[in-house]
Design a protein around this motif. Structure first.
Motif, short mmCIF file in Angstrom:
data_model
loop_
_atom_site.label_atom_id
_atom_site.label_comp_id
_atom_site.label_asym_id
_atom_site.label_seq_id
_atom_site.Cartn_x
_atom_site.Cartn_y
_atom_site.Cartn_z
N VAL A 234 -6.63 -10.29 5.59
CA VAL A 234 -6.04 -9.52 4.85
C VAL A 234 -6.91 -8.42 4.36
CG1 VAL A 234 -4.73 -9.08 2.53
CG2 VAL A 234 -4.59 -11.22 3.84
N TYR A 235 -6.30 -7.14 4.85
CA TYR A 235 -7.33 -5.78 4.43
C TYR A 235 -6.11 -4.85 3.78
CZ TYR A 235 -9.44 -1.35 5.71
OH TYR A 235 -9.96 -0.28 5.68
N LEU A 236 -6.26 -4.97 2.61
CA LEU A 236 -5.35 -4.26 1.67
C LEU A 236 -6.44 -3.32 0.59
CD1 LEU A 236 -2.36 -6.10 0.91
CD2 LEU A 236 -2.52 -4.11 2.47
N ASP A 237 -5.90 -2.46 0.04
CA ASP A 237 -6.61 -1.36 -0.99
C ASP A 237 -5.93 -1.98 -2.43
OD1 ASP A 237 -8.41 0.05 -1.99
OD2 ASP A 237 -7.22 2.02 -1.51
N SER A 238 -5.79 -3.15 -2.66
CA SER A 238 -5.17 -3.51 -3.94
C SER A 238 -5.65 -4.60 -4.93
CB SER A 238 -3.68 -3.97 -3.60
OG SER A 238 -3.69 -4.91 -2.75
N GLY A 239 -6.78 -4.94 -4.37
CA GLY A 239 -7.68 -5.89 -5.57
C GLY A 239 -7.12 -7.15 -5.31
N ASN A 240 -7.39 -7.62 -4.07
CA ASN A 240 -6.93 -9.02 -3.84
C ASN A 240 -8.42 -10.04 -4.13
OD1 ASN A 240 -4.18 -9.16 -2.89
ND2 ASN A 240 -4.86 -7.56 -1.35
N VAL A 241 -9.38 -9.44 -4.30
CA VAL A 241 -10.65 -10.03 -4.95
C VAL A 241 -10.94 -9.61 -6.21
CG1 VAL A 241 -13.26 -10.46 -4.04
CG2 VAL A 241 -11.46 -10.27 -2.39
N LEU A 242 -11.07 -10.70 -7.21
CA LEU A 242 -11.47 -10.65 -8.47
C LEU A 242 -13.10 -10.53 -8.52
CD1 LEU A 242 -10.92 -10.66 -11.66
CD2 LEU A 242 -11.16 -12.96 -11.48
N VAL A 243 -13.43 -9.21 -9.04
CA VAL A 243 -14.92 -8.96 -9.41
C VAL A 243 -15.28 -9.11 -10.67
CG1 VAL A 243 -16.61 -7.25 -8.87
CG2 VAL A 243 -14.87 -7.43 -7.08
N MET A 244 -16.18 -9.84 -10.96
CA MET A 244 -16.71 -9.87 -12.43
C MET A 244 -18.33 -9.59 -12.52
SD MET A 244 -14.69 -13.08 -13.70
CE MET A 244 -15.59 -14.36 -12.27
N ILE A 245 -18.66 -9.29 -13.82
CA ILE A 245 -20.13 -9.03 -14.24
C ILE A 245 -20.38 -10.00 -15.11
CG2 ILE A 245 -21.90 -7.70 -14.95
CD1 ILE A 245 -21.04 -5.38 -13.39
N ASN A 246 -21.34 -11.21 -14.96
CA ASN A 246 -21.16 -12.11 -16.21
C ASN A 246 -20.02 -12.71 -16.73
OD1 ASN A 246 -24.25 -11.72 -15.92
ND2 ASN A 246 -24.13 -9.74 -17.40
N GLY A 247 -19.04 -12.82 -15.75
CA GLY A 247 -17.77 -13.50 -16.08
C GLY A 247 -16.94 -12.32 -16.77
N LEU A 248 -17.16 -11.06 -17.12
CA LEU A 248 -16.26 -10.01 -17.41
C LEU A 248 -15.51 -9.40 -16.05
CD1 LEU A 248 -15.59 -7.94 -19.64
CD2 LEU A 248 -17.40 -6.44 -18.86
N ALA B 213 -18.80 -1.36 -21.43
CA ALA B 213 -18.21 -2.92 -21.85
C ALA B 213 -19.07 -3.46 -22.50
CB ALA B 213 -17.86 -3.61 -20.75
N PHE B 214 -18.60 -4.32 -23.46
CA PHE B 214 -19.22 -5.34 -23.91
C PHE B 214 -18.79 -6.88 -24.00
CE2 PHE B 214 -16.33 -4.83 -27.63
CZ PHE B 214 -16.38 -5.90 -28.27
N ASN B 215 -19.59 -7.85 -24.06
CA ASN B 215 -19.26 -9.17 -23.97
C ASN B 215 -19.96 -10.15 -25.10
OD1 ASN B 215 -18.30 -11.70 -23.20
ND2 ASN B 215 -19.03 -11.62 -21.18
N LEU B 216 -19.20 -10.72 -25.90
CA LEU B 216 -19.79 -11.46 -27.04
C LEU B 216 -19.49 -12.80 -26.48
CD1 LEU B 216 -21.34 -11.75 -29.64
CD2 LEU B 216 -19.10 -11.42 -30.83
N THR B 217 -20.34 -13.58 -26.58
CA THR B 217 -20.34 -14.92 -26.33
C THR B 217 -20.85 -16.10 -27.47
OG1 THR B 217 -20.02 -14.80 -23.65
CG2 THR B 217 -20.43 -17.08 -24.75
N HIS B 218 -19.76 -17.06 -28.10
CA HIS B 218 -20.61 -17.75 -29.05
C HIS B 218 -20.10 -19.21 -28.64
CE1 HIS B 218 -21.83 -19.05 -33.11
NE2 HIS B 218 -20.74 -19.90 -33.16
N GLN B 219 -21.03 -20.42 -28.87
CA GLN B 219 -20.79 -21.59 -28.52
C GLN B 219 -20.67 -22.28 -29.87
OE1 GLN B 219 -24.20 -24.06 -26.95
NE2 GLN B 219 -22.78 -24.34 -25.26
N TRP B 220 -19.49 -22.76 -30.05
CA TRP B 220 -19.06 -23.43 -31.31
C TRP B 220 -19.58 -24.75 -31.39
CZ3 TRP B 220 -17.24 -20.12 -34.86
CH2 TRP B 220 -16.75 -19.01 -34.51
N LEU B 221 -19.67 -25.55 -30.37
CA LEU B 221 -19.88 -26.89 -30.26
C LEU B 221 -20.54 -27.04 -29.06
CD1 LEU B 221 -19.40 -29.39 -32.09
CD2 LEU B 221 -17.11 -29.90 -30.88
N SER B 222 -21.71 -27.98 -29.16
CA SER B 222 -22.39 -28.56 -27.88
C SER B 222 -23.04 -29.93 -28.17
CB SER B 222 -23.41 -27.52 -27.40
OG SER B 222 -23.98 -27.93 -26.23
#
Length: 664
Positions: A103-117, A268-277
């Motif tokens: 598939v060769y399209l210009d519509s975003g068929n691959v999700l791209v993330m930086i550190n899950g963002l 962008a900003f990304n705030l991650t908090h671990q509530w339980l482990s």
């Protein structure tokens, strides 16, 4: 300004270096074969899995491997991933376009993330429009899912996922010079403030004059920077990044001109908090925000053709925002049963929908190409009525669940689904199922099924410009994927064979409006199936030499003109203080029949190889010198772009650069 930046970076380096620890036994670019295979990945399941146990087709590169391949941007790694290819598009020639499993399209068929963002956004849908360049110097590793990912990540995880993980514990500085005025510098910093708090930073800057393309007499220059600041503590992490890329000249919106521009920026900003482990529970939350902006213009008609004094340029001046709250949890019942579940709420909107143009009638509030409305340059108009329909919000919510169950010591079942509701547009349920069976110690077979989707974006729904007309009646496109996988891994080699079947439904594609294909609209016009096989292997030839290869064969004709067969290989040899790596990308021929030979000829590109290499000299335990080459032999070839009148877009020539790196 550049001198101030150099002084600032130098000061930071000396500040951080006083606290840094260097391992004299670890070279900057040394990579053993064992390290190449020892990969844990959680992207495909949100649980830690190996190559043998992961219920998806995956490819992972760490920063040492990336350096050996000599690539310059994360998107270029796609050429070494089975099922994926990346070629340049007609947005000033540096905005990459993905080819994914036919598939060769210009519509975003691959999700791209930086550190899950997520980088995919709500106006164009594809990440590379707003972030066309991700420098490899800031990357710790890149993870790919080859196939559906919507069961965990929702829209755009349609045919694949690419997640870039940035460096968070490195102290390194590097500078590079290369052909066509290539200059780059990067700094990675890490500092432990106390037993609980670490801080880190990644800075990268690059500029290049570009090569000249005749007979258009244009170049493809680029200037880009990436800055990330982060903090980690016992139960959380905060990161902020800013990226800006300036592209000039080349071709934009199918027009060749030195006046073409494409400016993209995101913060962008990304705030991650671990509530339980603990042994049973893992609960984390993420609060994410990203703002994208582009200001772009391309040549639509030259002055000579118009009989006017100025060329006619036009393009978008758009801004989008995305705020997301996520909750992810897992509960371990016992060694055989693990439950993952979570929820997500997102508010996306296109907040600006302006136009950048060289002709504008402010009384009519519209583009009007005539001498009285010549702006004697370019002007940006944000209050543009024709684009007002693009100012749309995409509020959505999602819930997902996944069960991992060890049926027997040799058989594992993954079962999960995600439900997404995009208000006023569509909703989708994305199920997944995988059964993994260890035939015996070194061999594993997997049967995998998943469904994924992509929601139409504002450009497809409501655009109204000189290139595209929106269609508000679009619905989500989706794909049903079945994969049969064989995986083998020994001490000296590993290999995968993946046979896949994609059933594509309600596919969104550009549909030409006029005979010369000058304007397009969007429609759910296509349903088809796409089958193929992917091969991937890594082989240790000796203690100092290893070989890797990937190959993709489609059994059906690609959707839009793309490569039916393609592959990549790399050979790496280490001797004394040197490391040599040679790689090659091979692509099959592409032929596109012209709809009207009086307008444009047939497109015909024969099969070709593109070679690359890197040579690393370990000057000391903390210093290295590396020569990197892309398109080593300056191979001239073209790639197909449906927006070009003749379909032809010339590829990049040779990029040779020398890089010095110092770890402290």
């Amino acid at each position: 300004m550049k001198n101030k930046l150099v002084l600032f970076i130098t000061g930071c380096v000396f500040s951080f270096s006083s606290f840094a620890q260097t391992d004299p036994d670890e070279g900057l670019f040394e990579l053993s074969f064992e390290e190449l295979l020892d990969v844990n990945i959680s992207l495909a399941t949100k649980t830690a899995e190996t190559r043998a146990s992961v219920p998806s087709s995956i490819t992972v590169f760490n920063h040492q491997h990336i350096s050996l391949l000599g690539v310059n941007s994360a998107y270029e790694l796609m050429n070494f991933v089975p099922g994926f290819q990346s070629t340049r598009g007609d947005w000033v020639g540096a905005v990459p376009k993905e080819h994914t499993r036919g598939v060769y399209l210009d519509s975003g068929n691959v999700l791209v993330m930086i550190n899950g963002l997520r980088l995919n956004e709500s106006s164009f849908g594809k990440a590379s429009v707003y972030m066309p360049f991700i420098p490899v110097e800031i990357i710790e590793r890149v993870e790919f899912i080859r196939g559906p990912g919507s069961a965990l990540y929702g829209s755009n995880a349609f045919l694949g996922v690419m997640n870039v993980v940035t460096k968070q514990d490195a102290n390194q500085i590097s500078v590079a010079l290369g052909e066509q005025g290539h200059v780059e510098g990067s700094v990675n910093l890490f500092k432990q403030l106390n037993e609980e708090i670490d801080v880190y930073a990644n800075l990268s800057w690059q500029t290049r004059n570009g090569e000249r393309y005749m007979p258009f007499n244009v170049r493809d220059p680029i200037e880009t920077h990436f800055v990330e600041l982060g903090m980690k503590w016992q139960n959380g992490r905060l990161s902020i990044h800013h990226n800006r890329t300036k592209l000039r000249e080349f071709v934009n919106l199918a027009g060749w001109s030195v006046g073409n521009e494409h400016n993209s920026e995101n913060i962008a900003f990304n705030l991650t908090h671990q509530w339980l482990s603990n042994e049973k529970w893992q609960v984390t939350s993420d609060v994410q925000f990203i703002e994208h902006e582009i200001i772009s213009n391309g040549l639509i008609a030259p002055a000579e053709l118009l009989g006017l004094e100025s060329d006619f340029f036009v393009g978008p001046a758009w801004q989008t925002q995305d705020a997301t709250i996520k909750l992810d949890a897992s509960y371990t019942f016992d060694a055989e049963l693990v439950l993952n579940f979570g929820a997500e709420y997102s508010e996306e909107e296109q907040s600006k929908a302006g136009i950048r143009t060289s002709y504008f009638d402010f009384e009519r509030g519209d583009v009007y190409v005539d001498k009285p409305y010549d702006q004697n340059g370019l002007t940006t108009v944000y209050d543009y009525d024709a684009f007002s329909g693009l100012l749309q919000s995409f509020d959505s919510y999602a819930v997902y669940g996944q069960v991992k169950y060890g049926i027997t010591p040799d058989t594992t079942l993954f079962l999960g689904a995600r439900f997404d509701e995009v208000k006023h547009i569509d909703n989708k349920l994305s199920p997944r199922l995988a059964i993994i069976y260890n035939i015996y110690e070194h061999h594993t077979v997997k049967l995998q099924y998943g469904e994924s989707f992509r929601t139409p974006v504002s450009n497809e729904l409501n655009s109204n410009d000189d290139v595209t007309i929106g269609n508000p009646n679009l619905k989500s496109e989706y794909v049903k994927t079945t994969e049969l996988v064989w995986h083998a891994q020994y001490d000296s080699w590993q290999a995968d064979v993946v046979v896949f079947d994609n059933e594509l439904e309600d596919f969104i594609n550009l549909v030409p409006i006029d005979a010369e294909q000058g304007r397009f609209t969007f429609d759910n016009v296509f349903e088809t199936s796409m089958q193929g096989v992917e091969l991937n292997g890594n082989f240790n030839l000796s203690n100092n030499t290893w070989f890797e290869l990937g190959y993709t064969q489609l059994f059906d004709e690609p959707f839009n003109a793309s490569f039916k067969r393609f592959g990549a290989l790399a050979l790496t040899h280490q001797f004394l203080d040197f490391q040599l790596s040679i790689n090659a990308v091979w692509r099959d021929s592409v032929f596109v029949e012209s709809l009207d030979l009086s307008v444009s000829p047939h497109f015909n590109q024969s099969a070709y190889f593109v070679f690359g290499s890197s040579v690393t000299w370990q000057l000391s335990p903390v210093q290295s010198l590396q020569l990197k080459a892309q398109n080593l032999f300056d191979k001239g070839y073209v790639v197909f772009d449906p927006r070009m009148l003749d379909g032809q877009l010339p590829a990049k020539g040779r990029n040779l650069r020398l890089q010095y790196s110092y770890t402290f």
